[in-house]
Design a protein around this motif. Sequence first.
Motif, PDB file in Angstrom:
ATOM      1  N   ASN A 105       0.840  -1.193   0.000  1.00 58.14           N
ATOM      2  CA  ASN A 105       0.000   0.000   0.000  1.00 58.14           C
ATOM      3  C   ASN A 105       0.877   1.245   0.000  1.00 58.14           C
ATOM      4  N   ILE A 158      -1.872  -1.681  -3.516  1.00 54.23           N
ATOM      5  CA  ILE A 158      -2.064  -0.334  -4.051  1.00 54.23           C
ATOM      6  C   ILE A 158      -0.683   0.228  -4.364  1.00 54.23           C
ATOM      7  N   ILE A 201      -4.822   0.010  -8.189  1.00 49.59           N
ATOM      8  CA  ILE A 201      -5.442  -0.742  -7.101  1.00 49.59           C
ATOM      9  C   ILE A 201      -5.927  -2.058  -7.686  1.00 49.59           C
TER      10      ILE A 201
END
Length: 383
Positions: free
Chosen positions: A174, A201, A211
């Motif tokens: 992420n 992500i 994503i």
Amino acid sequence: MTIEELRKKSFKELSIFESIESSIFILKRLLHAENVIVWFDDSNNIWSYIKNKKVSISREVLNKSLHEKATNFLIRENNPSIFRELESTNIHSEKAIENILFHALTLENNFYLYIECVNIFGFNGFTNSLYDTLNIVSLYLTQHIEMCAVRELSQYYYEEQKKAYIKQKTILHNDLANSKNYNVSIFYKPSDILSGDSYSIYQTSNGDILIYLLDAMGHGITPSLTAYSVSAIIQQKIKTNPTFNVLMTDLIDNLQYILTDEEQLTCGFFWFSHDLKKVDYVVAGMYAPQLLDGEKMISIKSNNIPFMNFTFDFKISTIQIANFQKFFAYTDGLVEDSKENIFNIENMVKNDTYCKSVLDELSFRHLEDDTTIIKFQKNSCLI
């Protein structure tokens, strides 16, 4: 479990011996015996573990007495050597040994389990009822040994899966975790230990945002390996700053080696432009992710069927965005785990307080399926 495997471990650490000790208490009552001992045979000696002490007798001496019979009643006059050997172990020191019944059961690889019954009250010769009782007892102990092996094997796989899960989580990524411009809420929970779900992500060098969300078919090791492998490929490819089309082409080329026959990969890939004015997407068989564009809720419906190992093509679609607010994607676990309490997807997108309450409830609930939820939004639009 073979005798060699048993001998490598401490007796105290084996639950089988605890089971034997508890069963001996029952055996004394069933057989009207003052003493019952369970012996193990490792082809050299017959041994047991009694009152925290290991004792053994000669296998050769006992075999001569048993003459390969399953059961034999030993009398001192006929078997002086075996009695001397038993007495030398000091396990019958409280009372002189007058008669002993040995019952042997073959388990595996010529591994014998012996049940020794000392001083049976009212013994009037070998009877069918006693033989049946001893067979039942032997079966009972054999099952305990097998269950012990199953429990140890189960514990081994449990520990290995926990290690695999730790490795599986390292592939989750992420880039926006500490972003000042965006807020990302992620719920990720396997139904068991390993998960067939995966997500990440990434923010590219020019500010575009990728994503993705994966849901490999099934439960356990196979789908978790699939999800991990796909995520690992994306992690490597994204480093080269590819276009969305190139990334998906490389992924499709690798799926034939990753997916097993008839295995399906449900997934969604979303490539947002750096200004959030458009999103290119590939959705293969997922429940429709939701995009909040101003006050307008857009359902991003599947434009591909679930991927399989014979998938060689894909379709990319594009949505133009006027005023990006939020993006919400989820695997089917959210739907399957909410049959008794239907969660309102639209409210989860629009209302952060409601969304948090749902995620809190799911975190304490036993989930029937792996569940992953991603909520992506601009910090300025938090409700």
